[in-house]
Design a protein around this motif. Sequence first.
Motif, PDB file in Angstrom:
ATOM      1  N   GLU A 135       0.846  -1.185   0.000  1.00 35.20           N
ATOM      2  CA  GLU A 135       0.000   0.000   0.000  1.00 35.20           C
ATOM      3  C   GLU A 135       0.886   1.241   0.000  1.00 35.20           C
ATOM      4  O   GLU A 135       1.854   1.331   0.754  1.00 35.20           O
ATOM      5  CB  GLU A 135      -0.908   0.003   1.227  1.00 35.20           C
ATOM      6  N   ILE A 136       0.553   2.173  -0.853  1.00 36.55           N
ATOM      7  CA  ILE A 136       1.292   3.432  -0.911  1.00 36.55           C
ATOM      8  C   ILE A 136       0.363   4.559  -0.479  1.00 36.55           C
ATOM      9  O   ILE A 136      -0.856   4.447  -0.584  1.00 36.55           O
ATOM     10  CB  ILE A 136       1.857   3.716  -2.321  1.00 36.55           C
ATOM     11  N   ALA A 137       0.955   5.631   0.022  1.00 40.94           N
ATOM     12  CA  ALA A 137       0.175   6.809   0.395  1.00 40.94           C
ATOM     13  C   ALA A 137       0.015   7.654  -0.859  1.00 40.94           C
ATOM     14  O   ALA A 137       0.955   8.298  -1.305  1.00 40.94           O
ATOM     15  CB  ALA A 137       0.888   7.583   1.492  1.00 40.94           C
ATOM     16  N   TYR A 138      -1.169   7.634  -1.417  1.00 44.14           N
ATOM     17  CA  TYR A 138      -1.449   8.357  -2.657  1.00 44.14           C
ATOM     18  C   TYR A 138      -2.065   9.697  -2.309  1.00 44.14           C
ATOM     19  O   TYR A 138      -3.077   9.772  -1.624  1.00 44.14           O
ATOM     20  CB  TYR A 138      -2.396   7.547  -3.537  1.00 44.14           C
ATOM     21  N   GLU A 139      -1.433  10.774  -2.793  1.00 42.60           N
ATOM     22  CA  GLU A 139      -1.972  12.109  -2.576  1.00 42.60           C
ATOM     23  C   GLU A 139      -2.071  12.818  -3.913  1.00 42.60           C
ATOM     24  O   GLU A 139      -1.065  13.206  -4.495  1.00 42.60           O
ATOM     25  CB  GLU A 139      -1.068  12.908  -1.639  1.00 42.60           C
ATOM     26  N   GLY A 140      -3.275  12.927  -4.392  1.00 43.79           N
ATOM     27  CA  GLY A 140      -3.486  13.710  -5.601  1.00 43.79           C
ATOM     28  C   GLY A 140      -3.481  15.181  -5.235  1.00 43.79           C
ATOM     29  O   GLY A 140      -3.752  15.546  -4.092  1.00 43.79           O
ATOM     30  N   LYS A 141      -3.151  16.031  -6.170  1.00 45.50           N
ATOM     31  CA  LYS A 141      -3.081  17.461  -5.861  1.00 45.50           C
ATOM     32  C   LYS A 141      -4.458  17.978  -5.458  1.00 45.50           C
ATOM     33  O   LYS A 141      -5.437  17.793  -6.163  1.00 45.50           O
ATOM     34  CB  LYS A 141      -2.533  18.215  -7.057  1.00 45.50           C
ATOM     35  N   GLY A 142      -4.505  18.590  -4.276  1.00 49.46           N
ATOM     36  CA  GLY A 142      -5.749  19.132  -3.752  1.00 49.46           C
ATOM     37  C   GLY A 142      -6.668  18.096  -3.148  1.00 49.46           C
ATOM     38  O   GLY A 142      -7.832  18.358  -2.911  1.00 49.46           O
ATOM     39  N   LYS A 143      -6.154  16.905  -2.884  1.00 50.49           N
ATOM     40  CA  LYS A 143      -6.992  15.838  -2.340  1.00 50.49           C
ATOM     41  C   LYS A 143      -6.366  15.268  -1.071  1.00 50.49           C
ATOM     42  O   LYS A 143      -5.202  15.473  -0.779  1.00 50.49           O
ATOM     43  CB  LYS A 143      -7.176  14.724  -3.376  1.00 50.49           C
ATOM     44  N   GLU A 144      -7.158  14.527  -0.342  1.00 53.78           N
ATOM     45  CA  GLU A 144      -6.699  13.864   0.873  1.00 53.78           C
ATOM     46  C   GLU A 144      -5.759  12.712   0.538  1.00 53.78           C
ATOM     47  O   GLU A 144      -5.869  12.105  -0.525  1.00 53.78           O
ATOM     48  CB  GLU A 144      -7.907  13.289   1.638  1.00 53.78           C
ATOM     49  N   VAL A 145      -4.882  12.387   1.474  1.00 56.48           N
ATOM     50  CA  VAL A 145      -3.998  11.233   1.317  1.00 56.48           C
ATOM     51  C   VAL A 145      -4.819   9.968   1.544  1.00 56.48           C
ATOM     52  O   VAL A 145      -5.547   9.860   2.529  1.00 56.48           O
ATOM     53  CB  VAL A 145      -2.826  11.296   2.334  1.00 56.48           C
ATOM     54  N   THR A 146      -4.714   9.023   0.607  1.00 59.48           N
ATOM     55  CA  THR A 146      -5.417   7.753   0.751  1.00 59.48           C
ATOM     56  C   THR A 146      -4.444   6.612   0.506  1.00 59.48           C
ATOM     57  O   THR A 146      -3.398   6.790  -0.107  1.00 59.48           O
ATOM     58  CB  THR A 146      -6.568   7.636  -0.274  1.00 59.48           C
ATOM     59  N   GLY A 147      -4.794   5.450   0.978  1.00 59.57           N
ATOM     60  CA  GLY A 147      -3.993   4.257   0.718  1.00 59.57           C
ATOM     61  C   GLY A 147      -4.381   3.670  -0.630  1.00 59.57           C
ATOM     62  O   GLY A 147      -5.559   3.650  -0.991  1.00 59.57           O
ATOM     63  N   TYR A 148      -3.408   3.226  -1.380  1.00 59.01           N
ATOM     64  CA  TYR A 148      -3.655   2.701  -2.718  1.00 59.01           C
ATOM     65  C   TYR A 148      -2.650   1.585  -2.993  1.00 59.01           C
ATOM     66  O   TYR A 148      -1.464   1.731  -2.712  1.00 59.01           O
ATOM     67  CB  TYR A 148      -3.498   3.828  -3.751  1.00 59.01           C
ATOM     68  N   VAL A 149      -3.137   0.468  -3.511  1.00 56.01           N
ATOM     69  CA  VAL A 149      -2.256  -0.628  -3.914  1.00 56.01           C
ATOM     70  C   VAL A 149      -2.232  -0.637  -5.440  1.00 56.01           C
ATOM     71  O   VAL A 149      -3.242  -0.885  -6.088  1.00 56.01           O
ATOM     72  CB  VAL A 149      -2.742  -1.989  -3.376  1.00 56.01           C
ATOM     73  N   SER A 150      -1.060  -0.358  -5.987  1.00 58.59           N
ATOM     74  CA  SER A 150      -0.916  -0.287  -7.439  1.00 58.59           C
ATOM     75  C   SER A 150      -0.690  -1.684  -8.007  1.00 58.59           C
ATOM     76  O   SER A 150       0.067  -2.476  -7.461  1.00 58.59           O
ATOM     77  CB  SER A 150       0.282   0.591  -7.791  1.00 58.59           C
TER      78      SER A 150
END
Length: 181
Positions: A135-150
């Motif tokens: 799981e990586i900490a995904y932070e899109g610009k202007g968005k909350e940090v979420t967990g994401y498995v690529s």
Amino acid sequence: FYTYQVNANYLNEDITVEDIPKFWDFVNQVFKENDIPTVLSYYAYSFYPDFPIHKVLVILGRERVGKGTNARILQGILEKGYKPIALDRILTADRFQFSGILGANLLVDAEVKKNYRRGSVIDWRGFNSLFGGDEIAYEGKGKEVTGYVSKAKGIFIGNLPFFKVSNPAAIARMIVIETKD
């Protein structure tokens, strides 16, 4: 693999790369004979979204051989799911190092930077997590940090000489192919 991706009709006979002479000539000009099955298998693997193999393909060689053309061919075949990425941003722990990869099936850096400034901290944790099923900490610009498995596959293309990779986990995730001279 290829006929699945391009929605081809199945024929009554087996089709091999020799049946597409233009592409076959191109592949033979760029890659050594022993490496062609690996390269074509990885390309085919990159078409499917959920294969569990956590490896990236690193293509290295001299300039103007056809390495980037390979990436453009894949981009043309993959109508969706192909995204550019910068290895430099992943390794230097940029805050938005993973922005833009959400839903990507194939991440490609067609021009890997080969030199880093003296004193630059190269951090392989993001690379290892991105291509390791973590799981990586995904932070899109202007968005909350979420967990994401690529589940994305990666192709990194660079010129020789390449920078030294000393992280064992990163080395274990790489399939390195050197082009012909």
